[in-house]
Design an enzyme around this catalytic site. Structure first.
Site, PDB file in Angstrom:
ATOM      1  N   GLU A  98     -42.104  35.479 -65.014  1.00 12.58           N
ATOM      2  CA  GLU A  98     -43.265  35.744 -64.105  1.00 12.58           C
ATOM      3  C   GLU A  98     -44.561  35.767 -64.935  1.00 12.58           C
ATOM      4  O   GLU A  98     -45.616  35.053 -64.494  1.00 12.58           O
ATOM      5  CB  GLU A  98     -43.290  37.087 -63.340  1.00 12.58           C
ATOM      6  N   TYR A 181     -49.153  41.940 -58.722  1.00  8.44           N
ATOM      7  CA  TYR A 181     -48.271  40.686 -58.762  1.00  8.44           C
ATOM      8  C   TYR A 181     -46.958  40.985 -59.339  1.00  8.44           C
ATOM      9  O   TYR A 181     -46.048  40.821 -58.833  1.00  8.44           O
ATOM     10  CB  TYR A 181     -48.735  39.508 -58.898  1.00  8.44           C
ATOM     11  N   ASP A 199     -49.314  36.669 -55.089  1.00  8.54           N
ATOM     12  CA  ASP A 199     -50.128  35.795 -55.971  1.00  8.54           C
ATOM     13  C   ASP A 199     -50.939  34.788 -55.312  1.00  8.54           C
ATOM     14  O   ASP A 199     -51.243  35.024 -54.064  1.00  8.54           O
ATOM     15  CB  ASP A 199     -49.015  35.085 -57.032  1.00  8.54           C
TER      16      ASP A 199
HETATM   17  N1  ADE Z   1     -44.463  31.048 -59.309  1.00  3.61           N
HETATM   18  C1  ADE Z   1     -44.701  32.277 -59.548  1.00  3.61           C
HETATM   19  N2  ADE Z   1     -43.511  33.129 -59.650  1.00  3.61           N
HETATM   20  C2  ADE Z   1     -42.407  32.147 -59.474  1.00  3.61           C
HETATM   21  C3  ADE Z   1     -41.220  32.160 -59.305  1.00  3.61           C
HETATM   22  N3  ADE Z   1     -40.332  33.187 -59.255  1.00  3.61           N
HETATM   23  N4  ADE Z   1     -40.332  30.957 -59.089  1.00  3.61           N
HETATM   24  C4  ADE Z   1     -41.055  29.962 -58.987  1.00  3.61           C
HETATM   25  N5  ADE Z   1     -42.482  29.598 -59.155  1.00  3.61           N
HETATM   26  C5  ADE Z   1     -43.120  30.941 -59.447  1.00  3.61           C
END
Ligand code: ADE
Length: 407
Positions: A98, A181, A199
């Site tokens: 993340e 987030y 997000d």
């Molecule tokens: N963008 C942010 N978190 C994500 C996730 N867990 N999987 C795919 N894209 C992402």
């Protein structure tokens, strides 16, 4: 008020049911074939759930969000991309992924994630990694504070929680580099806690579903959306719900260009789509113009070695290494004095192509030279073997255009 759903009249006003259990899924095999245009599996019945609203009696925002849950989960079961961090969503892996995924595309993150996890497989390893090595593992991802904070947070987790990531949202939120987030993503994806993870993807999707004109760059909008989703999200499916919303934002309700509404499981609920507002929503205040900075970069070369310098410990690209560079566009006659070289020791000067690098608040417009010289390297530079630039010293992407000219 009559609110009718096709087929299965669910309370939330959602229709459609799989004929026997899940039509496919993260754990089961989808019973679907590849769709011709999208590369996605063909839609299952569940992927086309429709909400029928009485004209003139639209759903309240909370009802609309609740109505989203089933089609969203059903869609995610069959459409989720297979991604390395999804295969084994342990807290440490979710956390690292993340943080890497903030500001960086999924495809770019994948190799970094694999390499990082191989070398630093747990909190303890991250807490004790050398700073230069950490920066080398992060080199090219940018926003290096993300990596510095990872190490700081790992030290706290090692010290205070025996090396195990806390599962509680409020505790996660106190760790360096973890905002609402990321805390929501870790708590929900790794621990199944029913907290939202809002997000940029989620802000875009939900703004469109609700046709909200609140500015998505404002913290207050994010807080409002977090509070709303906390009330409406399925309490027992937080991981797939949050990831499903993020996924729709990444591949359907895309950040640039037109949304692919025909592929969206939320199409029938989406007010922006219904009212033809997807071009106007989400609303974002225009970003402040970036400052333009002109710089001259020098490849200071002597045989198999080049000169590099460590940057200061605060500000832009703190503690990383750099090719010698100064502010302003220099003519070749000014190189000796600006880079501390004896004019008589300069054997050859070769002008190099111009390059540009964009940071969040500043743009570097660079011109460059290769300078072959004799004698001592000036004291402020470290003379390093060219090969060590690949493996040892973290050199940020801002210098990539010149670095690739080092032979
Ligand atoms: N963008 C942010 N978190 C994500 C996730 N867990 N999987 C795919 N894209 C992402």
């Amino acid at each position: 008020m009559c609110r009718r759903a096709e087929g299965d009249a669910a309370a939330a006003g959602v229709s459609g049911k799989p004929e026997t259990g899940m039509a496919g899924g993260m754990s089961g095999k989808p019973e679907t074939s590849a769709g011709p245009e999208t590369g996605f599996p063909a839609r299952t019945l569940y992927g086309r759930l429709k909400v029928l609203e009485e004209p003139g009696a639209p759903l309240e925002p909370e009802q609309r969000l609740k109505a989203m849950n089933r089609p969203l989960l059903a869609w995610y079961e069959t459409h989720a991309r297979v991604l390395p961090w999804r295969e084994d969503p342990q807290p440490y892996r979710v956390w690292i992924s993340e943080i890497m995924l903030q500001q960086t595309r999924v495809e770019a993150v994948k190799p970094y994630f694999e390499r990082f996890l191989k070398e630093l497989p747990d909190v303890a390893a991250l807490a004790r990694v050398e700073d230069d090595r950490l920066m080398k593992l992060w080199e090219g991802l940018g926003y290096y504070n993300r990596a510095r904070n990872l190490k700081k947070a790992a030290a706290v987790v090692a010290e205070n929680y025996g090396g195990r990531m806390p599962s509680d949202y409020g505790t996660l939120l106190k760790l360096p580099g973890i905002g609402t987030y990321t805390a929501g993503a870790i708590a929900s994806i790794a621990f199944g806690q029913p907290v939202p993870a809002v997000d940029g993807n989620v802000l875009r999707v939900i703004s469109r579903v609700l046709a909200s004109r609140e500015d998505i760059l404002k913290q207050s909008t994010k807080r409002w959306m977090e509070a709303l989703l906390a009330k409406t999200m399925p309490q027992d499916q937080a991981s797939h719900f949050n990831q499903g919303l993020i996924e729709i934002g990444a591949v359907v309700c895309v950040p640039a260009g037109s949304p692919r509404c025909g592929e969206c499981p939320l199409e029938s609920l989406c007010l922006a789509k219904r009212e033809g507002l997807t071009g106007e929503i989400p609303v974002k205040t225009p970003a402040k113009k970036r400052r333009r900075e002109e710089r001259t970069v020098c490849i200071l070369e002597q045989g198999s070695r080049v000169g590099i310098r460590k940057r200061g410990s605060s500000g832009l690209l703190a503690d990383l290494y750099e090719l010698p560079n100064v502010e302003g566009y220099l003519e070749s006659e000014a190189l000796a004095s600006s880079f501390g070289l004896e004019p008589g020791n300069i054997l050859q000067v070769e002008p190099l192509p111009e390059a540009r690098h964009i940071f969040s608040h500043v743009e570097w417009h660079m011109k460059g030279y290769r300078v072959l010289f004799a004698g001592e390297f000036p004291r402020e530079y470290m003379a390093v073997e060219k090969g060590d630039l690949q493996t040892v010293y973290p050199l940020p992407n801002a210098f990539a255009a010149y670095r690739k000219l080092i032979r």
